[in-house]
Design a protein around this motif. Structure first.
Motif, PDB file in Angstrom:
ATOM      1  N   ILE A  23       0.875  -1.181   0.000  1.00  0.00           N
ATOM      2  CA  ILE A  23       0.000   0.000   0.000  1.00  0.00           C
ATOM      3  C   ILE A  23       0.911   1.229   0.000  1.00  0.00           C
ATOM      4  CG2 ILE A  23      -1.524   1.440   1.428  1.00  0.00           C
ATOM      5  CD1 ILE A  23      -2.989  -1.065   2.293  1.00  0.00           C
ATOM      6  N   LEU A  24       0.624   2.182  -0.877  1.00  0.00           N
ATOM      7  CA  LEU A  24       1.315   3.478  -0.876  1.00  0.00           C
ATOM      8  C   LEU A  24       0.419   4.475  -0.163  1.00  0.00           C
ATOM      9  CD1 LEU A  24       3.554   5.480  -1.853  1.00  0.00           C
ATOM     10  CD2 LEU A  24       2.158   5.806  -3.925  1.00  0.00           C
ATOM     11  N   ASP A  25       0.908   5.040   0.963  1.00  0.00           N
ATOM     12  CA  ASP A  25       0.182   6.084   1.694  1.00  0.00           C
ATOM     13  C   ASP A  25       0.847   7.411   1.348  1.00  0.00           C
ATOM     14  OD1 ASP A  25      -0.238   7.635   4.673  1.00  0.00           O
ATOM     15  OD2 ASP A  25      -1.945   6.549   3.846  1.00  0.00           O
ATOM     16  N   THR A  26       0.093   8.346   0.768  1.00  0.00           N
ATOM     17  CA  THR A  26       0.746   9.435   0.051  1.00  0.00           C
ATOM     18  C   THR A  26      -0.034  10.750   0.116  1.00  0.00           C
ATOM     19  OG1 THR A  26       1.619  10.007  -2.159  1.00  0.00           O
ATOM     20  CG2 THR A  26      -0.387   8.696  -2.091  1.00  0.00           C
ATOM     21  N   ASP A  27       0.695  11.877  -0.128  1.00  0.00           N
ATOM     22  CA  ASP A  27       0.071  13.218  -0.127  1.00  0.00           C
ATOM     23  C   ASP A  27       0.517  13.992  -1.375  1.00  0.00           C
ATOM     24  OD1 ASP A  27       2.302  15.364   1.799  1.00  0.00           O
ATOM     25  OD2 ASP A  27       2.749  13.478   0.765  1.00  0.00           O
ATOM     26  N   PRO A  28       0.166  13.513  -2.571  1.00  0.00           N
ATOM     27  CA  PRO A  28       0.702  14.121  -3.809  1.00  0.00           C
ATOM     28  C   PRO A  28       0.412  15.620  -3.895  1.00  0.00           C
ATOM     29  CG  PRO A  28      -0.598  12.168  -4.322  1.00  0.00           C
ATOM     30  CD  PRO A  28      -0.820  12.457  -2.876  1.00  0.00           C
ATOM     31  N   GLY A  29       1.463  16.229  -4.244  1.00  0.00           N
ATOM     32  CA  GLY A  29       2.917  16.203  -4.097  1.00  0.00           C
ATOM     33  C   GLY A  29       3.622  15.656  -5.335  1.00  0.00           C
ATOM     34  N   VAL A  30       4.592  16.497  -5.806  1.00  0.00           N
ATOM     35  CA  VAL A  30       5.316  16.160  -7.035  1.00  0.00           C
ATOM     36  C   VAL A  30       6.203  14.942  -6.827  1.00  0.00           C
ATOM     37  CG1 VAL A  30       6.991  16.987  -8.754  1.00  0.00           C
ATOM     38  CG2 VAL A  30       5.255  18.555  -7.843  1.00  0.00           C
ATOM     39  N   ASP A  31       6.925  14.884  -5.716  1.00  0.00           N
ATOM     40  CA  ASP A  31       7.801  13.719  -5.517  1.00  0.00           C
ATOM     41  C   ASP A  31       6.998  12.467  -5.182  1.00  0.00           C
ATOM     42  OD1 ASP A  31       7.273  15.052  -3.052  1.00  0.00           O
ATOM     43  OD2 ASP A  31       8.921  13.974  -2.097  1.00  0.00           O
ATOM     44  N   ASP A  32       5.802  12.666  -4.593  1.00  0.00           N
ATOM     45  CA  ASP A  32       4.879  11.537  -4.415  1.00  0.00           C
ATOM     46  C   ASP A  32       4.477  10.981  -5.785  1.00  0.00           C
ATOM     47  OD1 ASP A  32       4.383  13.735  -2.294  1.00  0.00           O
ATOM     48  OD2 ASP A  32       3.523  11.986  -1.346  1.00  0.00           O
ATOM     49  N   ALA A  33       4.243  11.881  -6.730  1.00  0.00           N
ATOM     50  CA  ALA A  33       3.856  11.472  -8.085  1.00  0.00           C
ATOM     51  C   ALA A  33       4.959  10.623  -8.708  1.00  0.00           C
ATOM     52  CB  ALA A  33       3.568  12.699  -8.956  1.00  0.00           C
ATOM     53  N   ALA A  34       6.204  11.027  -8.505  1.00  0.00           N
ATOM     54  CA  ALA A  34       7.329  10.235  -9.039  1.00  0.00           C
ATOM     55  C   ALA A  34       7.337   8.843  -8.412  1.00  0.00           C
ATOM     56  CB  ALA A  34       8.647  10.950  -8.765  1.00  0.00           C
ATOM     57  N   ALA A  35       7.060   8.785  -7.104  1.00  0.00           N
ATOM     58  CA  ALA A  35       7.054   7.485  -6.416  1.00  0.00           C
ATOM     59  C   ALA A  35       5.933   6.601  -6.950  1.00  0.00           C
ATOM     60  CB  ALA A  35       6.895   7.701  -4.913  1.00  0.00           C
ATOM     61  N   LEU A  36       4.749   7.172  -7.178  1.00  0.00           N
ATOM     62  CA  LEU A  36       3.611   6.383  -7.675  1.00  0.00           C
ATOM     63  C   LEU A  36       3.868   5.895  -9.094  1.00  0.00           C
ATOM     64  CD1 LEU A  36       0.815   5.169  -7.647  1.00  0.00           C
ATOM     65  CD2 LEU A  36      -0.153   7.459  -7.967  1.00  0.00           C
ATOM     66  N   ILE A  37       4.338   6.791  -9.956  1.00  0.00           N
ATOM     67  CA  ILE A  37       4.633   6.406 -11.348  1.00  0.00           C
ATOM     68  C   ILE A  37       5.670   5.281 -11.370  1.00  0.00           C
ATOM     69  CG2 ILE A  37       5.719   7.195 -13.496  1.00  0.00           C
ATOM     70  CD1 ILE A  37       4.454  10.007 -12.819  1.00  0.00           C
ATOM     71  N   ALA A  38       6.716   5.437 -10.569  1.00  0.00           N
ATOM     72  CA  ALA A  38       7.786   4.424 -10.549  1.00  0.00           C
ATOM     73  C   ALA A  38       7.297   3.121  -9.926  1.00  0.00           C
ATOM     74  CB  ALA A  38       8.984   4.958  -9.765  1.00  0.00           C
ATOM     75  N   GLN A  95      -2.837  18.937  15.891  1.00  0.00           N
ATOM     76  CA  GLN A  95      -2.557  20.340  15.534  1.00  0.00           C
ATOM     77  C   GLN A  95      -3.361  20.750  14.301  1.00  0.00           C
ATOM     78  OE1 GLN A  95       1.672  20.093  14.689  1.00  0.00           O
ATOM     79  NE2 GLN A  95       1.301  20.041  12.502  1.00  0.00           N
ATOM     80  N   GLU A  96      -3.279  22.029  13.959  1.00  0.00           N
ATOM     81  CA  GLU A  96      -3.894  22.522  12.711  1.00  0.00           C
ATOM     82  C   GLU A  96      -3.075  21.990  11.515  1.00  0.00           C
ATOM     83  OE1 GLU A  96      -6.907  23.561  14.347  1.00  0.00           O
ATOM     84  OE2 GLU A  96      -6.781  24.310  12.278  1.00  0.00           O
ATOM     85  N   PRO A  97      -3.735  21.789  10.366  1.00  0.00           N
ATOM     86  CA  PRO A  97      -2.987  21.325   9.184  1.00  0.00           C
ATOM     87  C   PRO A  97      -1.927  22.323   8.747  1.00  0.00           C
ATOM     88  CG  PRO A  97      -5.368  21.123   8.837  1.00  0.00           C
ATOM     89  CD  PRO A  97      -5.179  21.922  10.112  1.00  0.00           C
ATOM     90  N   CYS A  98      -0.841  21.827   8.187  1.00  0.00           N
ATOM     91  CA  CYS A  98       0.122  22.707   7.510  1.00  0.00           C
ATOM     92  C   CYS A  98       0.439  22.089   6.154  1.00  0.00           C
ATOM     93  CB  CYS A  98       1.376  22.930   8.352  1.00  0.00           C
ATOM     94  SG  CYS A  98       2.482  21.560   8.519  1.00  0.00           S
ATOM     95  N   HIS A  99       0.719  22.946   5.189  1.00  0.00           N
ATOM     96  CA  HIS A  99       0.885  22.487   3.804  1.00  0.00           C
ATOM     97  C   HIS A  99       2.198  23.009   3.211  1.00  0.00           C
ATOM     98  CE1 HIS A  99      -3.135  21.059   4.281  1.00  0.00           C
ATOM     99  NE2 HIS A  99      -3.641  22.268   4.433  1.00  0.00           N
ATOM    100  N   ALA A 100       2.521  22.560   2.017  1.00  0.00           N
ATOM    101  CA  ALA A 100       3.781  22.960   1.355  1.00  0.00           C
ATOM    102  C   ALA A 100       3.480  23.498  -0.043  1.00  0.00           C
ATOM    103  CB  ALA A 100       4.725  21.765   1.289  1.00  0.00           C
ATOM    104  N   TRP A 101       2.535  24.463  -0.075  1.00  0.00           N
ATOM    105  CA  TRP A 101       2.137  25.029  -1.368  1.00  0.00           C
ATOM    106  C   TRP A 101       3.316  25.625  -2.115  1.00  0.00           C
ATOM    107  CZ3 TRP A 101      -1.901  26.683   2.405  1.00  0.00           C
ATOM    108  CH2 TRP A 101      -3.098  26.038   2.185  1.00  0.00           C
ATOM    109  N   GLU A 102       4.224  26.246  -1.318  1.00  0.00           N
ATOM    110  CA  GLU A 102       5.331  26.978  -1.977  1.00  0.00           C
ATOM    111  C   GLU A 102       6.256  26.012  -2.710  1.00  0.00           C
ATOM    112  OE1 GLU A 102       4.937  26.475   1.153  1.00  0.00           O
ATOM    113  OE2 GLU A 102       6.774  25.451   1.790  1.00  0.00           O
ATOM    114  N   VAL A 103       6.242  24.762  -2.300  1.00  0.00           N
ATOM    115  CA  VAL A 103       7.138  23.776  -2.935  1.00  0.00           C
ATOM    116  C   VAL A 103       6.454  23.071  -4.095  1.00  0.00           C
ATOM    117  CG1 VAL A 103       8.482  21.665  -2.545  1.00  0.00           C
ATOM    118  CG2 VAL A 103       8.333  23.404  -0.735  1.00  0.00           C
ATOM    119  N   HIS A 104       5.196  22.707  -3.896  1.00  0.00           N
ATOM    120  CA  HIS A 104       4.502  21.846  -4.884  1.00  0.00           C
ATOM    121  C   HIS A 104       3.458  22.587  -5.709  1.00  0.00           C
ATOM    122  CE1 HIS A 104       6.214  18.114  -3.158  1.00  0.00           C
ATOM    123  NE2 HIS A 104       6.202  18.803  -2.042  1.00  0.00           N
TER     124      HIS A 104
END
Ligand code: RIB
Ligand code: CA
Length: 304
Positions: A4-19, A69-78
């Motif tokens: 099972i892949l547990d993921t939060d795509p995310g560009v590098d998550d996308a690379a992991a899923l494709i691969a 906690q409150e959610p935090c995201h990485a919009w600036e990266v992805h």
């Protein structure tokens, strides 16, 4: 088999899923978690990738927010949508109704101790599954996690790596659950950027073309922040370790995640000196074989 892949795509998550699909990791399902962007976006992105790949894999939405906690995201990266803010065709595929944590438990029982999990986002789904099924560590054969740091070099706070910082309580619970975790921390992934020219020329195939488009934003951001041009492939490296545990050097260490502290919340504390008296719960990747990692990337993205 079965993963099972547990993921939060995310560009590098996308690379992991494709691969994972193209290199036949043996996925049986994808579970999705809040993280790089809010859950509604990580689910939409997972479905976009499923449709792009023409994959039959079921997609299970999971936790919308961290345990406490409150959610935090990485919009600036992805990017705002989590995949570099590109255009996508209308979605024709749908997610499952069952919650990710419940699916993980069902799969663990169904596969009778053979289930393996590759977790590349905040660990909220895994923590929820643990609370609902305390026997989960006995039912999961391998747990591979991208998260934490091996030297306290944070990427989201001074000492916090995003996946652990985004839900420190979940990370603390997962590390304390009694299983031995293969851990891919932040530093070796930053030290092994994949050269952008490893991506095939435009027009090679629709999947690689789409990945080239979605990764452009990440390449720009990494160049702005580090001065180095390259693909920051944290989750892809974790996929590499899942496929071939000998892809890098590891150290067997006891580790725990700090949930207190003004500066230290989300820190992965590692017991290099054996002060804790605890048996190692982590096999921590301290470096990768860059040649093998980039060869794996080429194999995944140069494939027709
Ligand atoms: O710190 C890097 C991790 O946080 C990666 O999994 C990336 O996708 C983000 O989730
Ligand atoms: Ca991720």
């Amino acid at each position: 088999m079965p993963w099972i892949l547990d993921t939060d795509p995310g560009v590098d998550d996308a690379a992991a899923l494709i691969a994972a699909e193209r290199l036949s990791l043996g996925l049986t399902a994808i579970t999705v978690v809040h993280g790089n962007v809010p859950l509604q976006n990580t689910v939409a992105n997972t479905l976009r990738l499923k449709q792009l790949l023409g994959s039959p894999l079921p997609v299970y939405p999971g936790a919308e927010r961290p345990l406490l906690q409150e959610p935090c995201h990485a919009w600036e990266v992805h990017g705002r949508d989590g995949l570099g803010d590109q255009e996508w065709p209308k979605l024709t595929v749908h997610a499952e109704q069952q919650h990710a944590a419940l699916h993980i438990i069902d799969a663990a029982h169904r596969f009778g101790g053979a289930l393996k999990i590759l977790a590349v986002g905040p660990l909220t789904n895994i923590a929820l599954a643990l609370r609902l099924e305390p026997k989960l560590p006995d039912l999961v054969q391998r747990l591979v996690v991208m998260g934490g740091t091996h030297s306290g070099r944070g990427n989201t706070s001074m000492v916090g790596e995003f996946n652990f910082y985004a839900d420190p309580e979940a990370a603390a619970m997962v590390l304390a659950a009694g299983w031995k975790i293969q851990l891919i921390p932040w530093e070796p992934t930053l030290e092994n950027l994949v050269p952008v020219d490893m991506l095939p020329a435009p027009g090679a195939d629709p999947v690689s073309d789409a990945f080239r488009r979605i990764s452009a934003h990440l390449v720009r951001r990494v160049k702005e922040r580090t001065g180095v041009e390259g693909l920051l492939m944290c989750d892809f490296a974790a996929l590499g370790a899942a496929l071939d545990p000998s892809i890098g050097a590891t150290q067997e260490l006891y580790g725990a995640v700090e949930t207190e502290g003004r500066y230290s919340r989300g820190l992965l504390a590692l017991d290099y000196a054996g002060c804790s008296g605890q048996e190692p719960n982590l096999s921590v990747y301290t470096q990768f074989d860059r040649g093998r990692l980039t060869a794996l990337f080429a194999e995944a993205f140069a494939k027709e």
